[in-house]
Structure formats: structure tokens, C-alpha cells
Design a protein around this motif. Structure first.
Motif, PDB file in Angstrom:
ATOM      1  N   ASN A 409      74.703   3.509  47.436  1.00  0.00           N
ATOM      2  CA  ASN A 409      75.419   4.553  46.711  1.00  0.00           C
ATOM      3  C   ASN A 409      74.844   4.773  45.311  1.00  0.00           C
ATOM      4  OD1 ASN A 409      77.201   5.205  48.726  1.00  0.00           O
ATOM      5  ND2 ASN A 409      78.898   3.987  47.929  1.00  0.00           N
ATOM      6  N   GLY A 410      75.230   5.888  44.738  1.00  0.00           N
ATOM      7  CA  GLY A 410      74.907   6.201  43.354  1.00  0.00           C
ATOM      8  C   GLY A 410      76.080   6.937  42.741  1.00  0.00           C
ATOM      9  N   VAL A 411      75.897   7.428  41.521  1.00  0.00           N
ATOM     10  CA  VAL A 411      76.934   8.198  40.840  1.00  0.00           C
ATOM     11  C   VAL A 411      76.303   9.464  40.281  1.00  0.00           C
ATOM     12  CG1 VAL A 411      78.268   6.146  40.258  1.00  0.00           C
ATOM     13  CG2 VAL A 411      76.605   7.017  38.614  1.00  0.00           C
ATOM     14  N   HIS A 412      77.123  10.509  40.139  1.00  0.00           N
ATOM     15  CA  HIS A 412      76.643  11.756  39.552  1.00  0.00           C
ATOM     16  C   HIS A 412      76.650  11.592  38.035  1.00  0.00           C
ATOM     17  CE1 HIS A 412      77.040  16.082  38.272  1.00  0.00           C
ATOM     18  NE2 HIS A 412      75.992  16.116  39.082  1.00  0.00           N
ATOM     19  N   PHE A 503      88.640  -3.553  33.376  1.00  0.00           N
ATOM     20  CA  PHE A 503      88.723  -3.769  34.823  1.00  0.00           C
ATOM     21  C   PHE A 503      89.589  -2.653  35.370  1.00  0.00           C
ATOM     22  CE2 PHE A 503      90.638  -5.196  38.700  1.00  0.00           C
ATOM     23  CZ  PHE A 503      89.716  -6.025  39.323  1.00  0.00           C
ATOM     24  N   ALA A 504      89.025  -1.786  36.215  1.00  0.00           N
ATOM     25  CA  ALA A 504      89.797  -0.667  36.756  1.00  0.00           C
ATOM     26  C   ALA A 504      89.312  -0.350  38.150  1.00  0.00           C
ATOM     27  CB  ALA A 504      89.665   0.561  35.851  1.00  0.00           C
ATOM     28  N   ARG A 505      90.214  -0.404  39.130  1.00  0.00           N
ATOM     29  CA  ARG A 505      89.883  -0.113  40.524  1.00  0.00           C
ATOM     30  C   ARG A 505      91.151  -0.222  41.364  1.00  0.00           C
ATOM     31  NH1 ARG A 505      86.854  -3.595  38.588  1.00  0.00           N
ATOM     32  NH2 ARG A 505      84.951  -2.670  39.404  1.00  0.00           N
ATOM     33  N   ALA A 600      81.802  -3.130  49.716  1.00  0.00           N
ATOM     34  CA  ALA A 600      80.699  -2.463  50.413  1.00  0.00           C
ATOM     35  C   ALA A 600      79.624  -2.028  49.432  1.00  0.00           C
ATOM     36  CB  ALA A 600      81.212  -1.267  51.201  1.00  0.00           C
ATOM     37  N   SER A 601      80.024  -1.366  48.376  1.00  0.00           N
ATOM     38  CA  SER A 601      79.071  -0.952  47.344  1.00  0.00           C
ATOM     39  C   SER A 601      79.709  -1.086  45.984  1.00  0.00           C
ATOM     40  CB  SER A 601      78.606   0.493  47.571  1.00  0.00           C
ATOM     41  OG  SER A 601      77.763   0.911  46.516  1.00  0.00           O
ATOM     42  N   GLY A 602      80.758  -0.285  45.723  1.00  0.00           N
ATOM     43  CA  GLY A 602      81.321  -0.227  44.376  1.00  0.00           C
ATOM     44  C   GLY A 602      80.433   0.646  43.516  1.00  0.00           C
ATOM     45  N   THR A 603      81.005   1.595  42.826  1.00  0.00           N
ATOM     46  CA  THR A 603      80.191   2.459  41.960  1.00  0.00           C
ATOM     47  C   THR A 603      80.662   2.459  40.521  1.00  0.00           C
ATOM     48  OG1 THR A 603      81.533   4.386  42.568  1.00  0.00           O
ATOM     49  CG2 THR A 603      79.532   4.011  43.845  1.00  0.00           C
ATOM     50  N   SER A 604      81.832   1.865  40.249  1.00  0.00           N
ATOM     51  CA  SER A 604      82.346   1.916  38.881  1.00  0.00           C
ATOM     52  C   SER A 604      81.394   1.230  37.902  1.00  0.00           C
ATOM     53  CB  SER A 604      83.739   1.284  38.813  1.00  0.00           C
ATOM     54  OG  SER A 604      83.701  -0.077  39.180  1.00  0.00           O
ATOM     55  N   GLY A 605      80.759   0.145  38.331  1.00  0.00           N
ATOM     56  CA  GLY A 605      79.825  -0.541  37.448  1.00  0.00           C
ATOM     57  C   GLY A 605      78.619   0.301  37.095  1.00  0.00           C
ATOM     58  N   MET A 606      78.192   1.172  38.032  1.00  0.00           N
ATOM     59  CA  MET A 606      77.089   2.094  37.729  1.00  0.00           C
ATOM     60  C   MET A 606      77.526   3.087  36.655  1.00  0.00           C
ATOM     61  SD  MET A 606      76.089   3.139  41.639  1.00  0.00           S
ATOM     62  CE  MET A 606      76.089   1.973  42.990  1.00  0.00           C
ATOM     63  N   LYS A 607      78.757   3.598  36.790  1.00  0.00           N
ATOM     64  CA  LYS A 607      79.267   4.585  35.836  1.00  0.00           C
ATOM     65  C   LYS A 607      79.405   3.977  34.451  1.00  0.00           C
ATOM     66  CE  LYS A 607      81.833   6.468  39.737  1.00  0.00           C
ATOM     67  NZ  LYS A 607      83.105   6.350  40.476  1.00  0.00           N
ATOM     68  N   ALA A 608      79.848   2.719  34.398  1.00  0.00           N
ATOM     69  CA  ALA A 608      79.957   2.053  33.105  1.00  0.00           C
ATOM     70  C   ALA A 608      78.576   1.811  32.496  1.00  0.00           C
ATOM     71  CB  ALA A 608      80.704   0.725  33.276  1.00  0.00           C
ATOM     72  N   ASN A 615      77.519  -5.131  32.879  1.00  0.00           N
ATOM     73  CA  ASN A 615      78.288  -5.600  34.025  1.00  0.00           C
ATOM     74  C   ASN A 615      78.367  -7.122  34.051  1.00  0.00           C
ATOM     75  OD1 ASN A 615      79.051  -3.418  36.269  1.00  0.00           O
ATOM     76  ND2 ASN A 615      77.197  -2.732  35.220  1.00  0.00           N
ATOM     77  N   VAL A 616      79.568  -7.617  34.299  1.00  0.00           N
ATOM     78  CA  VAL A 616      79.795  -9.020  34.649  1.00  0.00           C
ATOM     79  C   VAL A 616      80.442  -8.985  36.021  1.00  0.00           C
ATOM     80  CG1 VAL A 616      81.019 -11.150  34.105  1.00  0.00           C
ATOM     81  CG2 VAL A 616      80.053  -9.761  32.251  1.00  0.00           C
ATOM     82  N   SER A 617      79.691  -9.378  37.048  1.00  0.00           N
ATOM     83  CA  SER A 617      80.156  -9.106  38.411  1.00  0.00           C
ATOM     84  C   SER A 617      79.698 -10.164  39.394  1.00  0.00           C
ATOM     85  CB  SER A 617      79.631  -7.727  38.863  1.00  0.00           C
ATOM     86  OG  SER A 617      79.993  -7.455  40.193  1.00  0.00           O
ATOM     87  N   ILE A 618      80.499 -10.310  40.442  1.00  0.00           N
ATOM     88  CA  ILE A 618      80.083 -11.052  41.631  1.00  0.00           C
ATOM     89  C   ILE A 618      78.867 -10.343  42.230  1.00  0.00           C
ATOM     90  CG2 ILE A 618      80.778 -11.739  43.962  1.00  0.00           C
ATOM     91  CD1 ILE A 618      82.313 -13.264  41.839  1.00  0.00           C
ATOM     92  N   LEU A 619      77.939 -11.096  42.790  1.00  0.00           N
ATOM     93  CA  LEU A 619      76.755 -10.502  43.418  1.00  0.00           C
ATOM     94  C   LEU A 619      77.140  -9.938  44.785  1.00  0.00           C
ATOM     95  CD1 LEU A 619      73.839 -12.967  42.569  1.00  0.00           C
ATOM     96  CD2 LEU A 619      74.138 -10.627  41.765  1.00  0.00           C
ATOM     97  N   ASP A 620      77.837  -8.816  44.738  1.00  0.00           N
ATOM     98  CA  ASP A 620      78.294  -8.152  45.957  1.00  0.00           C
ATOM     99  C   ASP A 620      77.990  -6.663  45.831  1.00  0.00           C
ATOM    100  OD1 ASP A 620      79.422  -7.879  48.433  1.00  0.00           O
ATOM    101  OD2 ASP A 620      81.501  -8.092  47.777  1.00  0.00           O
ATOM    102  N   GLY A 621      77.947  -5.963  46.974  1.00  0.00           N
ATOM    103  CA  GLY A 621      77.715  -4.526  46.933  1.00  0.00           C
ATOM    104  C   GLY A 621      76.430  -4.169  46.203  1.00  0.00           C
ATOM    105  N   TRP A 622      76.505  -3.134  45.384  1.00  0.00           N
ATOM    106  CA  TRP A 622      75.318  -2.633  44.687  1.00  0.00           C
ATOM    107  C   TRP A 622      74.758  -3.628  43.680  1.00  0.00           C
ATOM    108  CZ3 TRP A 622      74.202  -1.415  39.534  1.00  0.00           C
ATOM    109  CH2 TRP A 622      75.232  -1.658  38.618  1.00  0.00           C
TER     110      TRP A 622
END
Length: 794
Positions: A409-412, A503-505, A600-608, A615-622
Motif C-alpha cells: 500500500n501507499g498513501v496519496h 496513536f490513532a486507529r 496487513a499493511s497499515g498506512t497511518s505511519g506512512m502519512k505521519a 515511526n516507532v512500530s512493530i515490524l509488521d505490515g509495511w
């Protein structure tokens, strides 16, 4: 009071201001800063009150204000500039027109249960809808011949309010489609265009609304019309509302009704892209139509349509894959089965992993996988997980060879990028990043931005986030009837100079919003440190029936009311695209803590990230693809555990360690100019690595070149000469299925008694019984590789 007659009232817009309506009814204004500034200029307070809806704004304006606008030369010049730019945009050449137009016949229909185009059109719930909206926007920018198909939900997804205890409650206000940038489709006699779908013992009608997103039309089906029974008028009442019976009716309407809409409007698709399995019934409708029009068998029509189907699965969570009982499916499709020439067990087998298991429920994901020639997950890891999840559909085939790939995935970018960073990019990269967002060379110029300039831009965004949070909290307190002292206290919430974690989702339990709350002692020390404090802003909705998710929200809401912490932790109610934008743009750190591999992917981190957050994240999705070691932080190394309690404890400790020892230290380690140089270096690494790849222009172009264009070529080829090739292909597959049992491998001979050096050749001789096949009918492959402990090829 009983309705006698219904009529529509429209605003009287002076002729000189008519361009405002053309601008308002094309959602391209949603990512055009100049257009948004134009509507804000009309009446900024009314713009906010109308929730950034220009149609509602124009309808609510006092006639005196309209008269003053038509006499305001500066405003008229601004309006004409936006109007001229829109028309120029719609007529200019695009990537598709330059590279492919005229070379093949193609129309893509993109089906989705939800579309997150803009907050003024609340027919979305979360990431799936936001992704669909971004897909549409990038298809527009690339010039793809694409149309969207969805449902017009009268109440959309719910509006979230928290009670005095912090417990989530749901409100369902009605959408006024006549005050949203939607247009009802009408025929030459000005009558509303409708279609019908067959349900047990009745037909259900739906009217069609049109929404324009740049060059791309989006068609939405609406059953809330007088011709339908009350229960059927409610089919398009709520997104993800009701029981399984309501869900199957919605999915029949979207898939079967959606195809009928396009046919009625003279827009028959070459390719149908199913965004998740909700619309998979469209494949059956396309088969039925071909059978009726061209006297094809089911298998012939299946081959002719399958090549034009693309399916994207978005969830590794079992509950996210809709399943219906055999009895329910037979009830709704017993007449439809006859049209397809299928017995009930044959029809049900299309949606079963094991077609021969009469006890298995009918799964929409399985139906989509069986009737699509292209299937994909939404990240590299998710593609692998999807192959593991659905391997039973293709028994005996090695997992890595299963026909499910991935398109990450990506973000616009323009929809999520702050004005502050947009101006920063323009100063240092010129306009090229807008026209060619995938060009890494352009994004490398960000490394040349002076550290202090990048940092000051980020500080201004954090300041705006703090201001936004305070205003939203005041609104929450007013709704709850809080005393004036409480409203005044909102002015003290957060500090624009403090490290801000967001954190928002969706508050699904697997997303583990509670992970940062596991050790309240360490959390308090982080938030209340006098020298290096931290503040936390959280938002999100739990599904109305997800009580564990609601409980997590309640715990956070109560924690935010703690006398010591109330200025350092905030939960914002009613998470929507506007709240998301503000948090994504203002965050210093974007926190993501799913249980791998459930994201599956998650895109909020891309937008941020495109707004300078780390990003501080689990190595999951994107993030499993996006993390480089220098552009943020990973929580763990991608571990997957069966003991979830232990996993939560371990990863919670890791999170606190990262925050205490890395994040806080780098953020507050300042030079003489008060700029955190090491932090800014990570910001630049994040921007330069994430922006050029994790955008929907790259994503949609990848869909086009890997799936849409080959699908169009194959679809057109199979349709030639009254579907001659489709008939031939179906006959060939039938022949193979009938005679495959005659094929046998008689012997495999190779000299394996000696050790083989790397790079040497091993002759293999295979004797095969072909039965009814010719040698040219058969391809022979040798599978080889290292053995695992059980002696199987790994």
C-alpha cells in the motif's frame, strides 16, 4: 406529519459566482490548498461548522454575503484562478494518456464497501476506506480510465461520543445527500436512474448518486427510496451495521447491483478490481450476463471474465473475511443458480476452501480468489501470510507458488501532507515532487534542507496540533455539559514544546493500544519528567460490538482524567479523517503496536512520515519493508509468539526501553541553536526513504502495469470472434480435468550416490505416461531445495 409532496430547494447562486458550484462538486478541491483557502475565505467559521463541506457552505450562506462576494474583486480573482486551474487540470495529459491510451480498450471498475475521500462524505470507517479514497485520487492523477462503485450509506459509520465514565457510545446522524458533493443520476426525462436486484420473493431497487474525484466518477447505490419495503430501504443505512442477513444483502447490492449500474450507464467494465471480498458477487453477475448474451456455458463465461478480475485482500484476521451459512446462500441464490446452470453444491463450492465439504460455510474471500486471475495482499509480509491462510484452496501446490502476490500500500501524498511541509517541499524541490512523486532523486534533495528550517516547520505543526486538541476538548466538554472551569482547563492541555507521541486507529484488540499502558509507573515517569517530558495523544473507534476494544478506550479516557496526567495524555473522541490529518501532521512520534502478523499493511505511519514524524512500530505490515534502521525504530525483530501474554509483556518493555533510551534522549539532545541534530537526521532519512515509495501513485501504477494492463489484453483477446478463445480455453481445461488421471510419473532416475559440488550439473531422466496428452501439452519441472528436519523440501 404525513408526507404529501417532496421537493428540492437549491441555493440561488449569482451567475458570476457559478464557478463555485463547479469547484465544490469536484472533490479534487479536497487536496488542493488554493481551493480550500477559497472556501475558507467565504466564511471561515461557517466552513468549520459545515465540517469542510463546500456544498453545505454555499447552501447556508446569507444572500447578503453572496452579493458582497460578487462585488469583491480580490475574491473573484481567487475564484477564477481556482476554476481555471481545475479546468486545466482536467484537460491536461497524464501518465496513462502518454504511455497507453489508444493502444488497448480498457475500463477499470473499482469496487469497495467504503470510500474515505473526505470527511464531508462520511461513508468510511477506517484504513480500508482511506486506502480506497487514495486509490481513486491517484488513478485520477495518473489518468487511468477508472470508475468507482460503492454504497451511499444514509448514516454512514457511527459518530463516537464518550460518556462521563469514558465508555464509547454510538450516534447515527443522517447524511443529507443533497447537501454533499453528490449528484443524483437522471435520464433524459429527468427521472432518477435506478437498477433492481432480486432477493427472495421480491426485487429491490436502488438509485444512483455520482461523485466526481478529478476525472474519476464514483457511483454510489442507495436503496432508501419509496419503491422499497422499509427493511430494504435500510440496506444502505449503515456501514458495517446489522446482522449477517443485512451483510449479504449489502454485498449482493454492491456486487451484482454495481455491475448493473455500470451496464445501465453505458460503462461496461473490462476489468473489475474487488477491494476486499465484499463485492465478489460481481464475478457471478458478469458470468451470468455473458451466458445470457452470448450462449456461453458457465465454464466458458468463467474463463472469459476471470481474466478481467483483480482481487485485493486486506486482512489476515479471520473475522474480516465474511462467511455465510449454506442455507442463507441457497435462500438468496436459488433462482440465480438456475441462471448459471449450477446445482446448489456446485455454487456453494465456489466459496469453499474444500468444495466437497458440505459443512463448510460460504466465504467471500474464497469466491473472489476462485474467480479472479490476479490476487494480492497489501504488503510483502501480508502476501506471504495470505498464501499461508488460503493454501487449502490449492492443495498440493508449494505455498510460495500459490497465485497470491503483493502490492504494498501507499498513501496519496497531497491529501495527507500539511501546508507547512508542502511549502517546504516546494522551496527545496520545486514542483517536480507533485508531478513525479516516485522519483527518488527529487526526494534526495530533502537532505539539503537546513536542519533548523526543517525543525522549525515541525515545531509549527506541533503547535497547531496542540491548538486543535484544545479546541476539540472544549467541544467534548460542552457536549457533556461540563462546568466552565473544565472548559478553561482545556487551555492547559499539552505543551507545544514537549515531545508528542500519537496513536490513532481502529481500536481492534490486535492493534494493542494498551501496550503503552502496561506499566503505568514507567508511563508516569515518561510523561511527568521535569527535564524531558512526553505527552500522548490518542484517538480511535472500537466496533460497536467490540466490548474489549471499548474497555481499552475507557481505560485511556479515565487515565486522561487523572489529576497528575490530564495535561499530558489526551483521548480525542469521534476519530475521522480531519482528526487523523491533525494528529498525523503534528506528531513527533507515530506509535503502532499491532500483534505481528495481524497488521496487513497499515498506512497511518506512512502519512505521519511524510509530515516529518518518526515511526516507532512493530515490524509488521509495511514497516517490515519500510524500516531501514535509520528512519525510525522497530519494537522487536519481527518475533511471532503463541503466548500472547508473554509477547505483550516483552514488547511493552521493549517499547518503554526505546522511548526512554533512544527517543526521548535524541529529541531533547539540542545544540546551541536548540535544534536536535540527530533527531533531524532521522527525520530526513525517514522522508527520503518513505516518500518516494510508499505513495499511491507508485501503488496504482504497479496495479496498472502488473494487473490491469495484462488483464485488459487477455480479456480483449478472449472476447474476440464471439469468445472463440474463451470457449477453446474452457474446453482445454475440461479435457485436462477429465484425462489428468491418465498421467503418471513412472520413474525418476539421477545419480545421487555421490556428493555434488556447487555449480555442477545433475542429469535427471524422467519417464512419464502421457495417456491422452501429447508431449507438447505437458511441461516438466524439477523442484529442488534444502531439506527440513522431517525430510521435506523446505
Amino acid at each position: 406529519m404525513t408526507l404529501i409532496q417532496k421537493f428540492t430547494v437549491v441555493p440561488r447562486i449569482p451567475k458570476r459566482l457559478k464557478p463555485l458550484q463547479e469547484i465544490a462538486y469536484n472533490l479534487r478541491w479536497g487536496w488542493n490548498r488554493n481551493a480550500v483557502a477559497l472556501f475558507r475565505r467565504i466564511d471561515i467559521d461557517l466552513w468549520e461548522k459545515c465540517e469542510h463541506n463546500p456544498v453545505a457552505l454555499l447552501g447556508a450562506l446569507h444572500p447578503q454575503r453572496l452579493r458582497s462576494l460578487q462585488d469583491d474583486d480580490a475574491f473573484l480573482a481567487h475564484m477564477d484562478s481556482v476554476h481555471d486551474e481545475l479546468r486545466a487540470y482536467l484537460s491536461r495529459s497524464t501518465w496513462y494518456s502518454r504511455v497507453y491510451e489508444g493502444k488497448l480498450r480498457m475500463r477499470i471498475a473499482y469496487f469497495s464497501f467504503e470510500f474515505g475521500i473526505h470527511e464531508c462524505l462520511p461513508i468510511y470507517s477506517g484504513g480500508l476506506g482511506a486506502l480506497a479514497g487514495d486509490h481513486i485520487k491517484s488513478a485520477d492523477e495518473l489518468g487511468l480510465p477508472l470508475v468507482g462503485v460503492g454504497l451511499a450509506y444514509q448514516q454512514g459509520y457511527y459518530r463516537q461520543v464518550l460518556n462521563s465514565d469514558g465508555w464509547q457510545q454510538e450516534r447515527y446522524p443522517d447524511n443529507d445527500f443533497y447537501n454533499i458533493p453528490l449528484t443524483p443520476m437522471r435520464d433524459e426525462e429527468k427521472r432518477e436512474v435506478t437498477i433492481e436486484v432480486e432477493f427472495p420473493l421480491r426485487k429491490v431497487a436502488a438509485r444512483i448518486w455520482r461523485l466526481d474525484v478529478g476525472r474519476v466518477p464514483l457511483f454510489l447505490l442507495d436503496t432508501n427510496i419509496a419503491a422499497n419495503e422499509p427493511g430494504d430501504r435500510a440496506i444502505t443505512a449503515r456501514l458495517y451495521g446489522g446482522d449477517l442477513d443485512m451483510r449479504i444483502r449489502q454485498e449482493i447490492l454492491l456486487g451484482i447491483g454495481g455491475i448493473r449500474v455500470l451496464e445501465k450507464l453505458g460503462l461496461p467494465p473490462t476489468i473489475c478490481h474487488m477491494n476486499e471480498g465484499h463485492s465478489a458477487f460481481l464475478a457471478l453477475e458478469r458470468i451470468r450476463m455473458l451466458m445470457a448474451r452470448h450462449e456461453l456455458s458457465f465454464e466458458e463465461a468463467r474463463e472469459a471474465t476471470r481474466v478481467g478480475h483483480v482481487f485485493t485482500t486486506h486482512t489476515p484476521v479471520p473475522a474480516g473475511n465474511d462467511r455465510f451459512t449454506p442455507e442463507m446462500v441457497v435462500e438468496y441464490f436459488k433462482d440465480y443458480m438456475k441462471d448459471l446452470g449450477l446445482r446448489p453444491e456446485q455454487f456453494l463450492g465456489l466459496g469453499r476452501e474444500n468444495p466437497d465439504d458440505p459443512r463448510e460455510n460460504f466465504c467471500m474471500t474464497v469466491l473472489a480468489l476462485r474467480l479472479a486471475s490476479h490476487a494480492n495482499g497489501v504488503s510483502r509480509l501480508h502476501g506471504s501470510i495470505s498464501r499461508r491462510m488460503w493454501r487449502r484452496i490449492w492443495p498440493g501446490i508449494p505455498e510460495r507458488e500459490l497465485p497470491i502476490s503483493h502490492v504494498t500500500n501507499g498513501v496519496h501524498t497531497q491529501s495527507w501532507l500539511s501546508d507547512e511541509f508542502a511549502r517546504l517541499f516546494e522551496r527545496h524541490m520545486g514542483p517536480q515532487w507533485l508531478d513525479d512523486p516516485m522519483n527518488r532523486g527529487i526526494w534526495q534533495r530533502l537532505g539539503e534542507i537546513p536542519d533548523n528550517e526543517l525543525w522549525r516547520s515541525k515545531e509549527r505543526l506541533r503547535d497547531r496540533l496542540v491548538s486543535f486538541v484544545r479546541q476539540r476538548l472544549k467541544r467534548q466538554y460542552r457536549r457533556m455539559g461540563s462546568p466552565s472551569s473544565k472548559l478553561l482547563s482545556a487551555e492547559e492541555v499539552l505543551d507545544p514544546q514537549v515531545l508528542t507521541i500519537c496513536f490513532a486507529r481502529r481500536f481492534a484488540t490486535y492493534k494493542r493500544a494498551y501496550l503503552i499502558l502496561k506499566d503505568l509507573g514507567r508511563l508516569r515517569r515518561l510523561l511527568l519528567d521535569r527535564e524531558r517530558p512526553v505527552q500522548l495523544v490518542m484517538a480511535g473507534k472500537a466496533h460497536p460490538h467490540d466490548h474489549p476494544g471499548k474497555e481499552i478506550i475507557r481505560q485511556i479516557a479515565q487515565l486522561s482524567r487523572d489529576a497528575e496526567l490530564q495535561n499530558r495524555i489526551v483521548f480525542l473522541e469521534d476519530y475521522d479523517l480531519e482528526v487523523a490529518r491533525q494528529l498525523l501532521q503534528g506528531a513527533d512520534v507515530w506509535l503502532n503496536t499491532p500483534r505481528r502478523p495481524m497488521e496487513a499493511s497499515g498506512t497511518s505511519g506512512m502519512k505521519a512520515a511524510i509530515n516529518g514524524a518518526l515511526n516507532v512500530s512493530i515490524l509488521d505490515g509495511w514497516w517490515a519493508e519500510g524500516f531501514s534502521g535509520e528512519n525510525g525504530w522497530s519494537i522487536g525483530n519481527g518475533e511471532e509468539m503463541d503466548d500472547h501474554t508473554y509477547q505483550d509483556e516483552m514488547e511493552s518493555r521493549m517499547l518503554y526501553d526505546i522511548l526512554e533510551n533512544e527517543v526521548v534522549r535524541l529529541f531533547y539532545h539540542r545544540g546551541p541553536d536548540d535544534v536536535p541534530r540527530e533527531w533531524v537526521a532521522r527525520m530526513k532519512a525517514s522522508l527520503m526513504s518513505i516518500c518516494p515509495h510508499f505513495n499511491t501513485n507508485r501503488m496504482v501504477e504497479e496495479y496498472a502495469e502488473r494487473f490491469y494492463l495484462p488483464a485488459a489484453l487477455n480479456s480483449n483477446m478472449l472476447a474476440k470472434d464471439d469468445f472463440r478463445e474463451a470457449r477453446s480455453l474452457a474446453a482445454w481445461k475440461s479435457f485436462v480435468a477429465e484425462h489428468w488421471s491418465e498421467v503418471a510419473i513412472l520413474s525418476v532416475e539421477a545419480d545421487t550416490t555421490r556428493e555434488l559440488e556447487i555449480g555442477s550439473e545433475l542429469p535427471i531422466e524422467v519417464r512419464v505416461l502421457l495417456g491422452s496428452f501429447r508431449p507438447e501439452d505437458i511441461s516438466l519441472e524439477v523442484l529442488h531445495g534444502p531439506l527440513d528436519a522431517s525430510g521435506e523440501i523446505a
